[in-house]
Design a protein around this motif. Structure first.
Motif, mmCIF file in Angstrom:
data_model
loop_
_atom_site.group_PDB
_atom_site.id
_atom_site.type_symbol
_atom_site.label_atom_id
_atom_site.label_comp_id
_atom_site.label_asym_id
_atom_site.label_seq_id
_atom_site.Cartn_x
_atom_site.Cartn_y
_atom_site.Cartn_z
ATOM 1 N N ARG A 92 13.753 4.902 -3.922
ATOM 2 C CA ARG A 92 12.319 4.610 -3.987
ATOM 3 C C ARG A 92 11.822 4.208 -5.375
ATOM 4 N N CYS A 93 12.719 3.550 -6.159
ATOM 5 C CA CYS A 93 12.366 3.014 -7.487
ATOM 6 C C CYS A 93 11.853 4.092 -8.433
ATOM 7 N N ALA A 94 12.177 5.352 -8.172
ATOM 8 C CA ALA A 94 11.630 6.438 -8.996
ATOM 9 C C ALA A 94 12.011 6.255 -10.465
ATOM 10 N N ASP A 95 13.177 5.631 -10.728
ATOM 11 C CA ASP A 95 13.616 5.420 -12.119
ATOM 12 C C ASP A 95 12.641 4.534 -12.879
ATOM 13 N N ARG A 96 11.948 3.642 -12.169
ATOM 14 C CA ARG A 96 10.995 2.747 -12.836
ATOM 15 C C ARG A 96 9.566 3.269 -12.719
ATOM 16 N N VAL A 97 9.308 4.058 -11.674
ATOM 17 C CA VAL A 97 7.962 4.596 -11.460
ATOM 18 C C VAL A 97 7.664 5.637 -12.540
ATOM 19 N N LEU A 98 8.707 6.404 -12.896
ATOM 20 C CA LEU A 98 8.564 7.430 -13.936
ATOM 21 C C LEU A 98 8.995 6.844 -15.275
ATOM 22 N N THR A 99 8.504 7.438 -16.352
ATOM 23 C CA THR A 99 8.853 6.871 -17.659
ATOM 24 C C THR A 99 9.756 7.794 -18.468
ATOM 25 N N ASP A 100 9.903 9.046 -18.028
ATOM 26 C CA ASP A 100 10.680 9.967 -18.857
ATOM 27 C C ASP A 100 11.764 10.678 -18.058
ATOM 28 N N SER A 101 12.258 10.025 -17.008
ATOM 29 C CA SER A 101 13.295 10.650 -16.180
ATOM 30 C C SER A 101 14.674 10.310 -16.731
ATOM 31 N N VAL A 102 15.675 11.078 -16.311
ATOM 32 C CA VAL A 102 17.072 10.711 -16.572
ATOM 33 C C VAL A 102 17.567 10.006 -15.330
ATOM 34 N N ASN A 103 18.046 8.777 -15.501
ATOM 35 C CA ASN A 103 18.328 7.923 -14.351
ATOM 36 C C ASN A 103 19.817 7.715 -14.117
ATOM 37 N N LEU A 104 20.265 8.102 -12.925
ATOM 38 C CA LEU A 104 21.667 7.938 -12.553
ATOM 39 C C LEU A 104 21.799 6.820 -11.518
ATOM 40 N N GLN A 118 0.837 -1.206 0.000
ATOM 41 C CA GLN A 118 0.000 0.000 0.000
ATOM 42 C C GLN A 118 0.870 1.255 0.000
ATOM 43 N N ILE A 119 1.921 1.194 0.821
ATOM 44 C CA ILE A 119 2.817 2.344 0.922
ATOM 45 C C ILE A 119 3.544 2.546 -0.409
ATOM 46 N N PHE A 120 3.986 1.451 -1.011
ATOM 47 C CA PHE A 120 4.684 1.579 -2.301
ATOM 48 C C PHE A 120 3.778 2.239 -3.335
ATOM 49 N N VAL A 121 2.524 1.806 -3.366
ATOM 50 C CA VAL A 121 1.577 2.361 -4.339
ATOM 51 C C VAL A 121 1.342 3.843 -4.073
ATOM 52 N N ALA A 122 1.114 4.190 -2.796
ATOM 53 C CA ALA A 122 0.869 5.591 -2.453
ATOM 54 C C ALA A 122 2.082 6.450 -2.784
ATOM 55 N N GLN A 123 3.270 5.931 -2.462
ATOM 56 C CA GLN A 123 4.502 6.684 -2.703
ATOM 57 C C GLN A 123 4.742 6.874 -4.210
ATOM 58 N N SER A 124 4.480 5.808 -4.978
ATOM 59 C CA SER A 124 4.699 5.882 -6.424
ATOM 60 C C SER A 124 3.754 6.897 -7.057
ATOM 61 N N SER A 125 2.514 6.898 -6.593
ATOM 62 C CA SER A 125 1.571 7.837 -7.197
ATOM 63 C C SER A 125 1.970 9.260 -6.824
ATOM 64 N N PHE A 126 2.515 9.418 -5.608
ATOM 65 C CA PHE A 126 2.982 10.745 -5.199
ATOM 66 C C PHE A 126 4.200 11.170 -6.026
ATOM 67 N N ILE A 127 5.096 10.236 -6.316
ATOM 68 C CA ILE A 127 6.280 10.539 -7.132
ATOM 69 C C ILE A 127 5.845 10.997 -8.534
ATOM 70 N N ARG A 128 4.861 10.308 -9.091
ATOM 71 C CA ARG A 128 4.368 10.714 -10.424
ATOM 72 C C ARG A 128 3.754 12.117 -10.373
ATOM 73 N N ARG A 129 3.066 12.416 -9.285
ATOM 74 C CA ARG A 129 2.473 13.741 -9.140
ATOM 75 C C ARG A 129 3.556 14.823 -9.045
ATOM 76 N N LEU A 130 4.600 14.532 -8.265
ATOM 77 C CA LEU A 130 5.733 15.468 -8.157
ATOM 78 C C LEU A 130 6.322 15.744 -9.539
ATOM 79 N N ALA A 131 6.498 14.663 -10.319
ATOM 80 C CA ALA A 131 7.131 14.791 -11.633
ATOM 81 C C ALA A 131 6.283 15.658 -12.564
#
Lengths: 197, 197
Positions: free
Chosen positions: B106-118, B83-96
């Motif tokens: 927090r797996c943001a590289d996979r949660v987002l589709t158009d980020s530059v990933n380091l 549940q936390i992962f889902v809530a956090q991922s949706s929040f990350i997408r909103r931030l983006a």
């Protein structure tokens, strides 16, 4: 630059170009396929053998490799591909002793112990695009097949001879994706990483 | 910079520092642990729960996760960690959606589709050295244990929720080893890769 730079590469991602441009920037020698005839010369072995076995695994169906599996043969106790790997590795170490240079492929990142190791890669669609722009007569579908085949061979070769995982970031100092920023962007990143400009 | 930058990191390699300095350079927001309370607020869930489950896998021995395995419980059909992962991922997408920023972990590289990933990493000895210099009272052996533990958790978490392999170069645009050149060198490389300087 006081170190050898090794470039590992996915086929079609621009590894040779990155290596050439790094060597030009630093004014140091560049070795890719050039290694084959030089190492053959050095080992006093036939260049054709080196070409045939370049970045290839031992193959039971290959007559020269098969001798290994034949207990009655006194000719080769070590598969030809292994002999070539050993000769090439010892030649790579000798090159490194002579001073900084750029070496592409051939497990140089594992053969040497004090090199700076780069890895360059890109998404399949970007590599097909790049290769087709370099070979305009090539068919994109055939090119994708060729890319997958060369990659598989390189991966198997690397993992067989080094025991390390090809493309695992921690094996290298710097890994650059060339699809997003081109070989230009990868070169900029590599030079900045190495303290240039 | 018109994209979100995500930073994945081995513990102790300088990922947070790299992220902070990138955000400062571009004058864009930075999120690491900050995400926890913001996402909790947003999801109207307890911050303590977010803290407890941050970058952690479901655990059958955890009472809140265990409800998932209890067919008689009507309270949670999904483990708390999920549940936390889902809530956090949706929040990350909103931030983006709000614009460029730097997000660490927090797996943001996979949660987002158009980020530059380091991805930033370093040899164990260099990470122990770096962490002990930041926490001088820490025991190096205990620190190594802690590094291995945090890395294992991050790796499991990443692989569980994304199905991708943590630290595989091809998952990221740029991977930098901080032992050789420090966070300074990694920052230089990242900025050059992104077309800065």
């Amino acid at each position: 630059m006081d170190k050898v730079i090794t470039v590992s590469r996915e086929f079609g991602s621009g590894g040779r170009e990155l290596g050439v441009r790094l060597a030009e920037h630093f004014g140091i020698p560049f070795y890719d396929k050039e290694l084959i005839s030089m190492a053959a010369d050095h080992a006093d072995m036939a260049e054709t053998a080196f070409q045939h076995y370049d970045e290839k695994l031992p193959d039971m169906h290959d007559p020269l490799d098969r001798h290994y599996y034949n207990p009655f043969s006194a000719v080769y106790k070590v598969p030809m591909s292994d002999q070539i790997f050993v000769a090439q590795s010892s030649f790579i170490r000798r090159l490194a002793e002579q001073g900084p240079c750029v070496i592409v492929g051939r497990c140089a990142d594992r053969v040497l112990t004090d090199s700076v190791n780069l890895f360059i890669y890109a998404k399949m669609k970007d590599r097909v695009k790049r290769m087709v722009s370099l070979e305009p007569e090539a068919d994109p579908q055939e090119m994708e097949k060729r890319i997958r085949e060369v990659d598989r061979k390189r991966k198997d070769y690397y993992q067989y001879y080094t025991g390390a995982q090809w493309g695992r970031a921690q094996n290298y100092h710097l890994c650059v994706e060339s699809g997003l920023v081109g070989v230009d962007g990868c070169l900029r990143a590599a030079l900045a990483y190495l303290g240039e400009n």
